[in-house]
Motif scaffolding. Structure first.
Motif, PDB file in Angstrom:
ATOM      1  N   ASN A   1     -27.171 -28.563  41.708  1.00 32.36           N
ATOM      2  CA  ASN A   1     -26.550 -28.075  40.483  1.00 32.36           C
ATOM      3  C   ASN A   1     -25.024 -27.919  40.645  1.00 32.36           C
ATOM      4  O   ASN A   1     -24.260 -28.202  39.710  1.00 32.36           O
ATOM      5  N   ALA A   2     -24.601 -27.476  41.845  1.00 31.95           N
ATOM      6  CA  ALA A   2     -23.168 -27.331  42.095  1.00 31.95           C
ATOM      7  C   ALA A   2     -22.461 -28.690  42.054  1.00 31.95           C
ATOM      8  O   ALA A   2     -21.371 -28.823  41.496  1.00 31.95           O
ATOM      9  N   VAL A   3     -23.107 -29.693  42.655  1.00 29.02           N
ATOM     10  CA  VAL A   3     -22.528 -31.036  42.645  1.00 29.02           C
ATOM     11  C   VAL A   3     -22.460 -31.570  41.216  1.00 29.02           C
ATOM     12  O   VAL A   3     -21.456 -32.161  40.796  1.00 29.02           O
ATOM     13  N   THR A   4     -23.546 -31.345  40.474  1.00 27.16           N
ATOM     14  CA  THR A   4     -23.568 -31.790  39.076  1.00 27.16           C
ATOM     15  C   THR A   4     -22.496 -31.083  38.259  1.00 27.16           C
ATOM     16  O   THR A   4     -21.809 -31.703  37.432  1.00 27.16           O
ATOM     17  N   PHE A   5     -22.326 -29.789  38.515  1.00 27.50           N
ATOM     18  CA  PHE A   5     -21.299 -29.023  37.810  1.00 27.50           C
ATOM     19  C   PHE A   5     -19.909 -29.574  38.121  1.00 27.50           C
ATOM     20  O   PHE A   5     -19.064 -29.726  37.229  1.00 27.50           O
ATOM     21  N   GLY A   6     -19.666 -29.901  39.404  1.00 29.37           N
ATOM     22  CA  GLY A   6     -18.373 -30.459  39.789  1.00 29.37           C
ATOM     23  C   GLY A   6     -18.116 -31.808  39.139  1.00 29.37           C
ATOM     24  O   GLY A   6     -17.007 -32.086  38.665  1.00 29.37           O
ATOM     25  N   ARG A   7     -19.145 -32.662  39.132  1.00 28.84           N
ATOM     26  CA  ARG A   7     -18.984 -33.979  38.509  1.00 28.84           C
ATOM     27  C   ARG A   7     -18.753 -33.859  37.004  1.00 28.84           C
ATOM     28  O   ARG A   7     -17.933 -34.585  36.425  1.00 28.84           O
ATOM     29  N   LEU A   8     -19.481 -32.944  36.373  1.00 28.33           N
ATOM     30  CA  LEU A   8     -19.300 -32.753  34.936  1.00 28.33           C
ATOM     31  C   LEU A   8     -17.902 -32.212  34.628  1.00 28.33           C
ATOM     32  O   LEU A   8     -17.278 -32.623  33.642  1.00 28.33           O
ATOM     33  N   THR A   9     -17.400 -31.317  35.479  1.00 29.55           N
ATOM     34  CA  THR A   9     -16.047 -30.787  35.277  1.00 29.55           C
ATOM     35  C   THR A   9     -15.016 -31.903  35.402  1.00 29.55           C
ATOM     36  O   THR A   9     -14.067 -31.986  34.601  1.00 29.55           O
ATOM     37  N   GLY A  10     -15.214 -32.785  36.402  1.00 25.29           N
ATOM     38  CA  GLY A  10     -14.307 -33.926  36.537  1.00 25.29           C
ATOM     39  C   GLY A  10     -14.374 -34.852  35.331  1.00 25.29           C
ATOM     40  O   GLY A  10     -13.336 -35.348  34.851  1.00 25.29           O
ATOM     41  N   PHE A  11     -15.595 -35.071  34.824  1.00 23.06           N
ATOM     42  CA  PHE A  11     -15.753 -35.907  33.626  1.00 23.06           C
ATOM     43  C   PHE A  11     -15.046 -35.272  32.431  1.00 23.06           C
ATOM     44  O   PHE A  11     -14.342 -35.950  31.675  1.00 23.06           O
ATOM     45  N   ASN A  12     -15.246 -33.963  32.254  1.00 21.57           N
ATOM     46  CA  ASN A  12     -14.595 -33.271  31.141  1.00 21.57           C
ATOM     47  C   ASN A  12     -13.070 -33.327  31.265  1.00 21.57           C
ATOM     48  O   ASN A  12     -12.356 -33.493  30.267  1.00 21.57           O
ATOM     49  N   LEU A  13     -12.587 -33.219  32.494  1.00 23.03           N
ATOM     50  CA  LEU A  13     -11.145 -33.269  32.720  1.00 23.03           C
ATOM     51  C   LEU A  13     -10.575 -34.627  32.316  1.00 23.03           C
ATOM     52  O   LEU A  13      -9.557 -34.701  31.620  1.00 23.03           O
ATOM     53  N   ARG A  14     -11.249 -35.686  32.743  1.00 19.46           N
ATOM     54  CA  ARG A  14     -10.778 -37.029  32.374  1.00 19.46           C
ATOM     55  C   ARG A  14     -10.911 -37.260  30.874  1.00 19.46           C
ATOM     56  O   ARG A  14     -10.039 -37.878  30.246  1.00 19.46           O
ATOM     57  N   HIS A  15     -12.000 -36.779  30.293  1.00 25.07           N
ATOM     58  CA  HIS A  15     -12.217 -36.970  28.855  1.00 25.07           C
ATOM     59  C   HIS A  15     -11.157 -36.239  28.041  1.00 25.07           C
ATOM     60  O   HIS A  15     -10.632 -36.770  27.046  1.00 25.07           O
ATOM     61  N   LEU A  16     -10.799 -35.008  28.446  1.00 22.04           N
ATOM     62  CA  LEU A  16      -9.764 -34.261  27.741  1.00 22.04           C
ATOM     63  C   LEU A  16      -8.405 -34.942  27.866  1.00 22.04           C
ATOM     64  O   LEU A  16      -7.640 -35.024  26.895  1.00 22.04           O
ATOM     65  N   ALA A  17      -8.091 -35.438  29.068  1.00 25.18           N
ATOM     66  CA  ALA A  17      -6.782 -36.060  29.305  1.00 25.18           C
ATOM     67  C   ALA A  17      -6.631 -37.380  28.558  1.00 25.18           C
ATOM     68  O   ALA A  17      -5.507 -37.790  28.257  1.00 25.18           O
ATOM     69  N   ARG A  18      -7.765 -38.044  28.262  1.00 23.87           N
ATOM     70  CA  ARG A  18      -7.701 -39.320  27.539  1.00 23.87           C
ATOM     71  C   ARG A  18      -7.907 -39.145  26.043  1.00 23.87           C
ATOM     72  O   ARG A  18      -7.875 -40.131  25.294  1.00 23.87           O
ATOM     73  N   SER A  19      -8.126 -37.915  25.617  1.00 26.70           N
ATOM     74  CA  SER A  19      -8.367 -37.666  24.200  1.00 26.70           C
ATOM     75  C   SER A  19      -7.138 -38.022  23.374  1.00 26.70           C
ATOM     76  O   SER A  19      -6.010 -37.674  23.738  1.00 26.70           O
ATOM     77  N   PRO A  20      -7.319 -38.739  22.251  1.00 25.27           N
ATOM     78  CA  PRO A  20      -6.163 -39.055  21.383  1.00 25.27           C
ATOM     79  C   PRO A  20      -5.434 -37.805  20.914  1.00 25.27           C
ATOM     80  O   PRO A  20      -4.202 -37.803  20.792  1.00 25.27           O
ATOM     81  N   LEU A  21      -6.192 -36.741  20.668  1.00 24.10           N
ATOM     82  CA  LEU A  21      -5.562 -35.499  20.237  1.00 24.10           C
ATOM     83  C   LEU A  21      -4.663 -34.932  21.331  1.00 24.10           C
ATOM     84  O   LEU A  21      -3.561 -34.439  21.063  1.00 24.10           O
ATOM     85  N   PHE A  22      -5.118 -35.030  22.573  1.00 23.43           N
ATOM     86  CA  PHE A  22      -4.304 -34.571  23.701  1.00 23.43           C
ATOM     87  C   PHE A  22      -3.031 -35.403  23.821  1.00 23.43           C
ATOM     88  O   PHE A  22      -1.934 -34.867  24.020  1.00 23.43           O
ATOM     89  N   LEU A  23      -3.181 -36.707  23.699  1.00 22.90           N
ATOM     90  CA  LEU A  23      -2.031 -37.603  23.859  1.00 22.90           C
ATOM     91  C   LEU A  23      -1.007 -37.453  22.745  1.00 22.90           C
ATOM     92  O   LEU A  23       0.144 -37.870  22.900  1.00 22.90           O
TER      93      LEU A  23
ATOM     94  N   VAL B   1      -0.013 -32.618  22.913  1.00 26.26           N
ATOM     95  CA  VAL B   1       0.672 -32.072  24.095  1.00 26.26           C
ATOM     96  C   VAL B   1       2.106 -32.581  24.201  1.00 26.26           C
ATOM     97  O   VAL B   1       3.045 -31.786  24.398  1.00 26.26           O
ATOM     98  N   PRO B   2       2.367 -33.894  24.084  1.00 24.40           N
ATOM     99  CA  PRO B   2       3.777 -34.325  24.089  1.00 24.40           C
ATOM    100  C   PRO B   2       4.577 -33.722  22.936  1.00 24.40           C
ATOM    101  O   PRO B   2       5.757 -33.394  23.109  1.00 24.40           O
ATOM    102  N   ALA B   3       3.944 -33.570  21.765  1.00 21.20           N
ATOM    103  CA  ALA B   3       4.663 -32.988  20.630  1.00 21.20           C
ATOM    104  C   ALA B   3       5.028 -31.528  20.910  1.00 21.20           C
ATOM    105  O   ALA B   3       6.157 -31.094  20.652  1.00 21.20           O
ATOM    106  N   ALA B   4       4.065 -30.768  21.439  1.00 21.32           N
ATOM    107  CA  ALA B   4       4.342 -29.360  21.754  1.00 21.32           C
ATOM    108  C   ALA B   4       5.409 -29.247  22.837  1.00 21.32           C
ATOM    109  O   ALA B   4       6.311 -28.398  22.758  1.00 21.32           O
TER     110      ALA B   4
END
Length: 498
Positions: A8-30, A33-36
């Protein structure tokens, strides 16, 4: 059990990494964040000599901008988790998946905050002056977490985009209301909203928490805000009757603690409290530096400013007789050396952290403080002294504006001592003469000119000028002057020798 927990810890870590990449590639983020970041960068004020206070204020603005952007970015994946993860067979529980998203969001927020602050430090035109307080800057970074954590908490309770819509409408509504509601009842509401926002970003009345105690207070405030968002998320769970009342109860306790922290900060660090608690005492000279018969005592971390102060005062110093006593230049603020700030030593002049070499008002004020002290005319911030018609008032204005500073600095000095037309007229005449000629007269007749009973006619005669008659000096050059003739006439009072 250990195998399942590790899995479960490994799965949690992988999911956190996935969420991190997904947030960073989000059009809203792109987009957001630069606008702010651009808004924060454009609204910041960079000075030639940056300070820790400026870095802290920049960090607070960054926390507000990045936090708001990450609130919007985090809302969409958080809503998907809240709405759909319970009905699907997933390796982690809905709570663990929401925690993974929150961890990814605050990790990304931390990286953004650190990047912006690093750019500020690297691009600073000079070393940043002042004493760094790590706890204060950690508190600002933690404060940025309130954005994504607030998004998770609000979505967990509303299960909708309503909080994001409210935030999107709040800023233009606030700006338009602040412009349209002046003088109305709505103006009071808008003002209180602004006050609440300011308190959320900076609970202390002082601009920069530059002591260990104030830095820890700021950190406690930031941690409390994030903790409230986490507890509200925990209390929003719908599958238990235990966590909700416990979460809400602990949240209430944290909110009461935040309120107590604000009350304590206002009582201990407001201007009135600091000025009342400051007691006059003999200041320590352990941090003082001597330079060409002058003594400078900067605050910790401001030692590099001594050369700028001395360069600013050098034109005045070279036109003073060698046997004239030079005061000590002290630097003080509300939390470091408040006794000096509120009770300046008799043989010293006081500067704050807001002195800037690229702003003529600051430089003229420093020279004015030195000149007024040397001439025995009191402090320039104490407008109880009247120097109308006194020769030393005009000498002081000339000293402040010597070496091509122009009439503006001289007129600022005069304004502190209720000038008359003849004061301004003779000042303009002195500034038109060669510096060596005026300096020679000042050196030779120093004791006479420094007397409060020596009038303008005596000074004019020593310089070969006349205030009356066919060869009288002309009226002030009102084209160059920053003062209005009517204002000067209103200020004029007979010299009383005080």
């Amino acid at each position: 059990m250990r195998t399942v927990g590790w899995s479960n810890a490994v799965t949690f870590g992988r999911l956190t990494g996935f969420n991190l990449r997904h947030l960073a590639r989000s059009p809203l983020f792109l987009i957001l964040v630069p606008a702010a970041t651009a808004v924060v960068w454009l609204t910041s004020h960079a000075s030639g000599l940056p300070t820790m206070g400026e870095l802290f204020n920049e960090a607070v603005l960054c926390a507000a901008g990045v936090g708001a952007a990450m609130f919007a970015v985090t809302t969409f994946p958080a809503l998907r988790e809240v709405r759909y993860s319970r009905s699907m067979a997933l390796p982690l529980s809905p709570g663990a998946r929401l925690a993974s998203l929150a961890l990814a969001s605050i990790t990304l927020t931390t990286a953004l905050m650190c990047a912006v602050l690093t750019v500020f430090v690297v691009t600073a035109p000079a070393p940043i002056a002042g004493t760094p307080q790590p706890a204060a800057f950690v508190g600002v970074v933690v404060l940025g977490w309130a954005g994504p954590m607030g998004a998770v908490a609000s979505v967990a309770w509303t299960r909708s985009y309503a909080p994001l819509i409210a935030l999107t409408l709040l800023l233009p509504l606030y700006l338009s209301s602040s412009l349209l509601a002046l003088g109305t009842r709505t103006d009071v509401i808008v003002s209180r909203m602004g006050s609440l926002l300011s308190m959320a970003l900076q609970p202390l009345p002082i601009s920069y928490p530059d002591t260990a105690t104030t830095a820890l207070l700021y950190l406690a405030h930031a941690v409390s805000m994030v903790l409230c968002a986490g507890l509200l998320t925990l209390a929003a769970r719908h599958d238990t009757r235990f966590l909700r009342p416990v979460g809400l109860a602990v949240t209430t306790v944290v909110l009461v603690g935040m309120a107590a922290l604000h009350v304590h900060a206002q009582r201990e660090y407001s201007y009135d409290a600091l000025s009342a608690n400051a007691r006059p005492r003999t200041p320590s000279t352990g941090s003082c530096h001597g330079l060409d018969d002058m003594t400078y005592c900067p605050l910790p971390g401001y030692e590099s400013w001594v050369v700028f102060w001395h360069a600013d005062l050098e034109p005045v110093l070279r036109n003073l007789p060698e046997d004239v006593h030079r005061p000590t230049v002290w630097q003080a603020n509300h939390t470091l050396r408040p006794d000096i700030l509120f009770h300046p030593p008799d043989d010293g002049i006081v500067l704050t952290e807001y002195w800037r070499p690229d702003e003529e008002t600051h430089r003229a004020r420093l020279r004015s403080e030195l000149v007024a002290h040397v001439l025995g005319m009191g402090r320039t911030d104490d407008r109880g002294y009247v120097g109308t018609g006194q020769a030393r008032t005009v000498i002081g204005a000339w000293l402040v504006a010597v070496e091509g500073e122009g009439t503006e600095a001289a007129e600022w000095f005069l304004l502190d001592f209720a000038p008359g037309r003849d004061d301004l007229r003779l000042t303009h005449a002195l500034l038109a003469l060669p510096e060596e000629q005026v300096a020679a007269v000042v050196h030779e007749h120093w004791d006479v000119l420094m007397s409060s009973t020596t009038d303008l006619a005596t000074l004019a005669e020593l310089l070969g000028l006349s205030l009356t008659g066919p060869e009288a000096i002309p009226e002030p050059d009102w084209e160059r002057s920053t003062l209005d003739p009517g204002f000067i006439d209103d200020q004029s009072t007979p010299p009383d020798g005080t």
